[in-house]
Design an enzyme around this catalytic site. Sequence first.
Site, PDB file in Angstrom:
ATOM      1  N   GLU A 294      59.228  43.850  24.089  1.00  0.00           N
ATOM      2  CA  GLU A 294      60.357  44.034  25.005  1.00  0.00           C
ATOM      3  C   GLU A 294      59.868  43.925  26.442  1.00  0.00           C
ATOM      4  OE1 GLU A 294      63.929  47.244  25.719  1.00  0.00           O
ATOM      5  OE2 GLU A 294      61.895  48.048  25.580  1.00  0.00           O
ATOM      6  N   TRP A 295      60.298  42.877  27.159  1.00  0.00           N
ATOM      7  CA  TRP A 295      59.988  42.826  28.592  1.00  0.00           C
ATOM      8  C   TRP A 295      61.006  43.668  29.329  1.00  0.00           C
ATOM      9  CZ3 TRP A 295      61.088  38.564  32.715  1.00  0.00           C
ATOM     10  CH2 TRP A 295      60.482  38.944  33.924  1.00  0.00           C
ATOM     11  N   ARG A 296      60.514  44.750  29.948  1.00  0.00           N
ATOM     12  CA  ARG A 296      61.359  45.614  30.755  1.00  0.00           C
ATOM     13  C   ARG A 296      61.403  45.047  32.167  1.00  0.00           C
ATOM     14  NH1 ARG A 296      62.397  50.981  29.609  1.00  0.00           N
ATOM     15  NH2 ARG A 296      63.129  50.956  31.763  1.00  0.00           N
TER      16      ARG A 296
ATOM     17  N   ARG B 261      66.950  47.673  32.084  1.00  0.00           N
ATOM     18  CA  ARG B 261      67.479  49.014  31.861  1.00  0.00           C
ATOM     19  C   ARG B 261      67.990  49.572  33.190  1.00  0.00           C
ATOM     20  NH1 ARG B 261      69.006  49.308  28.395  1.00  0.00           N
ATOM     21  NH2 ARG B 261      67.367  49.424  26.811  1.00  0.00           N
TER      22      ARG B 261
ATOM     23  N   HIS C 226      71.655  55.163  26.189  1.00  0.00           N
ATOM     24  CA  HIS C 226      70.561  56.120  26.330  1.00  0.00           C
ATOM     25  C   HIS C 226      71.054  57.350  27.074  1.00  0.00           C
ATOM     26  CE1 HIS C 226      68.967  52.049  26.051  1.00  0.00           C
ATOM     27  NE2 HIS C 226      67.888  52.563  25.496  1.00  0.00           N
TER      28      HIS C 226
ATOM     29  N   LYS D 251      72.119  50.270  19.163  1.00  0.00           N
ATOM     30  CA  LYS D 251      70.979  51.147  19.463  1.00  0.00           C
ATOM     31  C   LYS D 251      71.430  52.356  20.267  1.00  0.00           C
ATOM     32  CE  LYS D 251      66.843  51.523  22.331  1.00  0.00           C
ATOM     33  NZ  LYS D 251      66.161  50.964  23.523  1.00  0.00           N
TER      34      LYS D 251
ATOM     35  N   ARG E  17      61.004  58.832  15.263  1.00  0.00           N
ATOM     36  CA  ARG E  17      60.390  57.525  15.510  1.00  0.00           C
ATOM     37  C   ARG E  17      59.590  57.024  14.305  1.00  0.00           C
ATOM     38  NH1 ARG E  17      60.614  55.961  20.852  1.00  0.00           N
ATOM     39  NH2 ARG E  17      61.279  57.556  22.346  1.00  0.00           N
TER      40      ARG E  17
ATOM     41  N   SER F 126      57.480  53.300  28.023  1.00  0.00           N
ATOM     42  CA  SER F 126      58.702  53.010  28.775  1.00  0.00           C
ATOM     43  C   SER F 126      59.755  54.089  28.585  1.00  0.00           C
ATOM     44  CB  SER F 126      59.276  51.643  28.357  1.00  0.00           C
ATOM     45  OG  SER F 126      59.655  51.651  26.998  1.00  0.00           O
TER      46      SER F 126
ATOM     47  N   GLN G 291      57.266  58.042  23.198  1.00  0.00           N
ATOM     48  CA  GLN G 291      56.741  56.878  22.493  1.00  0.00           C
ATOM     49  C   GLN G 291      55.301  57.136  22.055  1.00  0.00           C
ATOM     50  OE1 GLN G 291      57.348  53.506  25.080  1.00  0.00           O
ATOM     51  NE2 GLN G 291      59.509  53.337  24.569  1.00  0.00           N
TER      52      GLN G 291
END
Length: 251
Positions: free
Chosen positions: A47-49, A83, A144, A171, A214, A233, A237
């Site tokens: 995932e490129w943030r 985001r 989120h 999601k 997770r 991120s 995590q």
Amino acid sequence: MTNAVTVKNITFQEGETLICVPLIGKTLDEILGNAHGLVDAGADIIEWRVDHFAQVREMAQVMAALAEIRGALKALPLLFTFRSKKEGGETELSDEAYFALNREAARSGLVDVIDIELFNDEAQIRALVDDAHAAGVKVIMSNHDFHKTPAQEDIIYRLRRMQDLGADLPKIAVMPQSPQDVLTLLAATLTMKEKYATRPLITMSMGKSGGVSRVTGRLFGSAMTFGTVGQASAPGQIAIAKLREVMDILS
């Protein structure tokens, strides 16, 4: 039984949990340095943030960076995510700029999945979903909450709403304030999977106390989790090697 979703060489499906690793950096050099480290890390998707990219407001620079990233990641599937600040991101864009950025990425031929946040204008969401699908790009639709865990019914409502808006992969990520909140997220995931889902789901409870969510996706119904190689991120995590080890033990 939900329908599987295939992206390049990976498949999101019931009973499996793929690992996504975020690619973060302010400059292109930093991003590419990090990208090379991710290729051999064992992630299923990157995932490129892009909200961390210092030149995110310059479309030409974003697209040039995207081309470099695509080359560095070789065959790995790429998720493009801006985001918003209200949902935990680094930068804010106007609604117009947000949708234009995602539309350009979807049409570029360089990304495999884009992320669209649920709490936006419905007409613009539907138009962007249509554009992405026309370009052969899948859509994660996301929400989120970094402050709390909504009621189970509310979590399910949001996931069903994402389905209705055309998401390939709904999601939701929420913040627990108690152990009960973690159970609420897991119960919502299981109920959604068993009663309403027509496609794979991605759910998680954030922070340290949410860590169990997770690694138990195969059991409760989350088709993707997020691991780290270096900078995280989002809170909670887990490093990818530890994440895969625990997931394998639990399976």
